[in-house]
Design an enzyme around this catalytic site. Structure first.
Site, PDB file in Angstrom:
ATOM      1  N   LEU A 183       0.842  -1.198   0.000  1.00  0.00           N
ATOM      2  CA  LEU A 183       0.000   0.000   0.000  1.00  0.00           C
ATOM      3  C   LEU A 183       0.873   1.243   0.000  1.00  0.00           C
ATOM      4  CD1 LEU A 183      -2.767   1.329   0.130  1.00  0.00           C
ATOM      5  CD2 LEU A 183      -2.650   1.152   2.626  1.00  0.00           C
ATOM      6  N   TYR A 184       1.975   1.197   0.737  1.00  0.00           N
ATOM      7  CA  TYR A 184       2.905   2.334   0.746  1.00  0.00           C
ATOM      8  C   TYR A 184       3.350   2.659  -0.675  1.00  0.00           C
ATOM      9  CZ  TYR A 184       7.331   4.830   1.234  1.00  0.00           C
ATOM     10  OH  TYR A 184       8.364   5.734   1.097  1.00  0.00           O
ATOM     11  N   ALA A 185       3.765   1.633  -1.421  1.00  0.00           N
ATOM     12  CA  ALA A 185       4.195   1.836  -2.804  1.00  0.00           C
ATOM     13  C   ALA A 185       3.052   2.396  -3.652  1.00  0.00           C
ATOM     14  CB  ALA A 185       4.690   0.519  -3.392  1.00  0.00           C
TER      15      ALA A 185
END
Length: 425
Positions: free
Chosen positions: A237-239
């Site tokens: 999700l960060y990416a």
């Protein structure tokens, strides 16, 4: 017993006069009560207005921003001290790892710097406060606030004519997204849009340099990673939020004429680093005699990272600011095309995690207790490797610190900051 008619219309004048006087007394009494009621209503309304004023005043005096002295601090910190080519920079996430280093480097060469940070508790806030103290000692003012606070951002731009924004505020970390996904949307997407909205409405518009991430390369297997490679297969999700940030910034560049440069950082490390990163947590656990968990990929393949020393990343950030070009919009309207760029900032020399641990053992003079575990499906990728030819060509980016040297500097700082007796190691 008098009839109803006699009560209303008495047969003698005297009786009528008595009734009339009684009627006036009743009317006067009613009027007095009505006036008293009006008075009480007015008094209550006045009290409520006064209470509201006091509440507003209390909110003003207890706010973390605003007021004469606060504005004076912002103006002084934003002032450019060098005669040629200086810039006034708003640094978001200024009390963070990269943000604090970039702020110090800019101030050292005479640029104006104002920082903003919300000092959240993703990791120990005391480390962020210590960075803030270091910045304050170097005449850099840090605003305690959130980039989602549009009123605060507008106020800052009203007070200081920022020529550039170095946007480093973000929710970092790959694995934490599985615990608190909302924090990534709040900071990395909503916060970014709030900042861009304020920037595009500013007159003049600032040029923006912001932190994307090497994580956007996701499941890409082509190495080294180049800016033109696919980034549509995020592994976390960060990416995904960082990739979304690249698309969002492109939109604001296209529609509003904002000059925007995105920087894909590759595993930044060094003094004053983030405690959630492997090299930092490994150092802590090794010194405390606790085991460390070393992840491996499929078929027991060691993970590898393109570790990039903080000083090299800072040079890349400043090089990006210096070559960012100007935004072309005014008051939210585009006047012409503006630069839109993306660069990798890495070291170009990937090192396996076990090799990194061995270097830490050497500098700490302590053997690590290692537990090797197959990497779970938590968003991590098996390797990263940066192609930095674009950054080298555009602004002369050239990393000079290898991992062995960088970890030695980090360990020296770590032992000093946390009060270890280096003579006993």
């Amino acid at each position: 017993m008098p009839s109803l008619e006699e009560e209303l219309f008495p047969s003698t004048p005297g009786k009528f006069k008595d009734r009339n006087r009684h009627f006036h007394r009743c009317f006067a009494s009613t009027s007095t009560m009505f006036l008293w009621a009006l008075f009480l209503i007015a008094l209550t309304a006045s009290y409520l207005c006064f209470q509201s004023f006091m509440d507003s005043g209390n909110r003003y005096f207890t706010a973390t921003w605003g007021g004469y002295h606060w504005e004076k601090n912002v103006i002084n910190s934003a002032q450019i001290r060098r005669s040629h080519g200086g810039m006034s920079v708003l640094v978001t996430g200024a009390a963070g790892f990269v943000g604090s280093h970039v702020s110090l480097a800019l101030k050292k060469r005479g640029d104006g710097v104002v920082g903003i940070d919300n000092f959240n508790n993703y990791y120990d806030p005391s480390l962020k406060k210590a960075r803030k103290n270091l910045l304050n000692q170097n005449s850099i003012f840090i605003v305690d606030g959130d980039i989602n606070d549009s009123k605060l951002l507008v106020k800052l731009f009203d007070i200081a004519q920022f020529t550039h924004v170095m946007h480093l505020a973000a929710q970092a970390g790959v694995r934490y997204a599985m615990e608190n996904p909302g924090s990534y949307i709040h900071s990395n997407i909503a916060g970014l849009v709030t900042l861009l909205e304020v920037c595009k409405n500013s007159n003049p518009q600032p040029a923006i340099v912001w932190a994307s991430s090497s994580s956007v390369y996701g499941l890409n297997e082509k190495v080294p990673f180049s800016e033109s490679d696919r980034t549509d297969q995020p592994a976390s999700l960060y990416a995904a939020t960082k990739k979304a940030g690249e698309e969002i910034t492109h939109t604001y560049n296209h529609i509003y004429g904002l000059s925007i440069t995105g920087l894909r950082f590759f595993t930044v490390y060094g003094p004053w680093g983030r405690p959630d990163m492997a090299y930092f947590s490994f150092t802590r656990n090794i010194l405390q005699g606790k085991p460390i968990t070393v992840y491996r990929g499929k078929n027991r393949v060691d993970l590898a990272r393109d570790f990039t020393y903080i000083d090299d990343v800072v040079k890349g950030c400043i090089g990006s600011l210096d070559t960012s070009g100007k935004s072309t919009g005014s008051g939210g309207r585009k006047r012409g095309p503006a630069p839109y760029r993306i660069f990798n900032l890495g070291n170009t020399s990937p090192v396996t995690v076990p090799m990194m641990v061995a270097m830490l053992e050497k500098h700490l003079k302590v053997k690590a207790k290692k537990n090797f575990v197959v990497m779970p499906g938590n968003g991590d990728v098996p390797f990263t490797h940066a192609n930095i030819s674009s950054a080298r060509k555009e602004f002369g980016y050239k990393p000079t610190t290898d991992l062995q040297t960088g970890l030695k500097k980090f360990v020296k700082w770590y032992l000093s900051y946390y009060g270890y007796d280096q003579g006993k190691l």
